[in-house]
Design a protein around this motif. Structure first.
Motif, short mmCIF file in Angstrom:
data_model
loop_
_atom_site.label_atom_id
_atom_site.label_comp_id
_atom_site.label_asym_id
_atom_site.label_seq_id
_atom_site.Cartn_x
_atom_site.Cartn_y
_atom_site.Cartn_z
N GLY A 111 35.25 7.65 36.82
CA GLY A 111 34.29 6.57 36.94
C GLY A 111 33.21 6.75 35.87
N ILE A 112 32.34 5.91 35.85
CA ILE A 112 31.20 5.89 34.76
C ILE A 112 29.88 5.35 35.43
N LEU A 120 27.44 4.53 42.75
CA LEU A 120 26.94 3.65 41.50
C LEU A 120 28.01 3.34 40.67
N MET A 121 28.86 4.22 40.42
CA MET A 121 29.91 4.12 39.55
C MET A 121 30.81 2.96 39.49
N THR A 122 31.34 2.69 38.16
CA THR A 122 32.42 1.63 37.83
C THR A 122 33.72 2.58 37.79
N PRO A 169 29.68 9.79 32.21
CA PRO A 169 31.25 9.97 32.74
C PRO A 169 31.16 10.63 34.02
N VAL A 170 31.89 10.16 35.11
CA VAL A 170 31.95 10.85 36.48
C VAL A 170 33.13 11.39 36.45
N ARG A 184 23.30 3.17 32.60
CA ARG A 184 21.69 2.94 32.96
C ARG A 184 21.45 1.52 33.76
N GLN A 185 22.20 0.68 33.45
CA GLN A 185 22.19 -0.66 34.25
C GLN A 185 22.60 -0.66 35.45
N ASP A 186 23.71 0.39 35.83
CA ASP A 186 24.02 0.49 37.15
C ASP A 186 22.88 1.33 37.83
N VAL A 187 22.12 2.10 37.45
CA VAL A 187 20.94 2.61 38.08
C VAL A 187 19.85 1.65 38.49
N LEU A 188 19.58 0.79 37.07
CA LEU A 188 18.70 -0.09 37.50
C LEU A 188 18.90 -1.12 38.54
#
Length: 168
Positions: free
Chosen positions: A147-148, A6-8, A137-138, A151-155
């Motif tokens: 990475g990070i 999921l992370m950027t 933060p990842v 919420r929008q990544d999860v959705l």
């Protein structure tokens, strides 16, 4: 699905020593509302959000729009600040706080996740009633930012998963 899915990975960050004014200006131009704060080794030491920065200049009762930067106000971006007209020292507050380091306003106790954190745990953290977390933060085992997840990544991932399952 895990954080690594999921992370950027191209994450904009700030340093604990960056000036509040500089970070506020960068944030005004960004399409998100917070930065991880990392030290020289890339270790996450905090997070700073619009709320953290704008609260330096926030008083009560009325709204005043202030330009970002200092004269001649080259940038036209503005922030709304609640201000009581009895407190005429807003400009003084702005100048007094502008050169403070981000470390004075950041949240130091950051909730982080590792690349193997599962989606359900990420959802639990983002939906926690006690905290208002918009991004996680990842970090690797040394605490370095890799990475990070927002919420929008999860959705987006949940939507994409549903589309794959439904075929629509």
């Amino acid at each position: 699905m895990r954080a690594r899915d999921l992370m950027t990975t191209d994450v904009e960050t700030v340093s604990p020593d960056d000036d509040v004014a500089d970070v506020l200006g960068r944030l005004a131009k960004a399409n998100f509302n917070g930065f991880p704060v990392v030290d020289d080794d890339g270790v996450v030491v905090g997070i700073v959000t619009q709320t953290d920065l704008v609260s330096l200049f926030q008083t009560k009762d009325r709204t005043l729009w202030i330009p970002v930067g200092f004269p001649p106000f080259v940038d036209t971006l503005t922030y709304a600040v609640d201000v009581s007209w009895d407190e005429v020292d807003l400009g003084v507050d702005l100048l007094r706080n502008a050169d403070k380091p981000v470390s004075t306003v950041m949240t130091g106790e950051v909730i982080t996740i590792d690349p193997d954190t599962e989606l359900l745990e990420i959802i639990d953290l983002l939906a926690d009633d006690q905290r208002d977390i918009n991004r996680l933060p990842v970090v690797d085992e040394d605490g370095k930012l890799v990475g990070i997840v927002a919420r929008q990544d999860v959705l987006r991932a949940l939507r994409d998963e549903r589309v794959l399952e439904d075929g629509t």
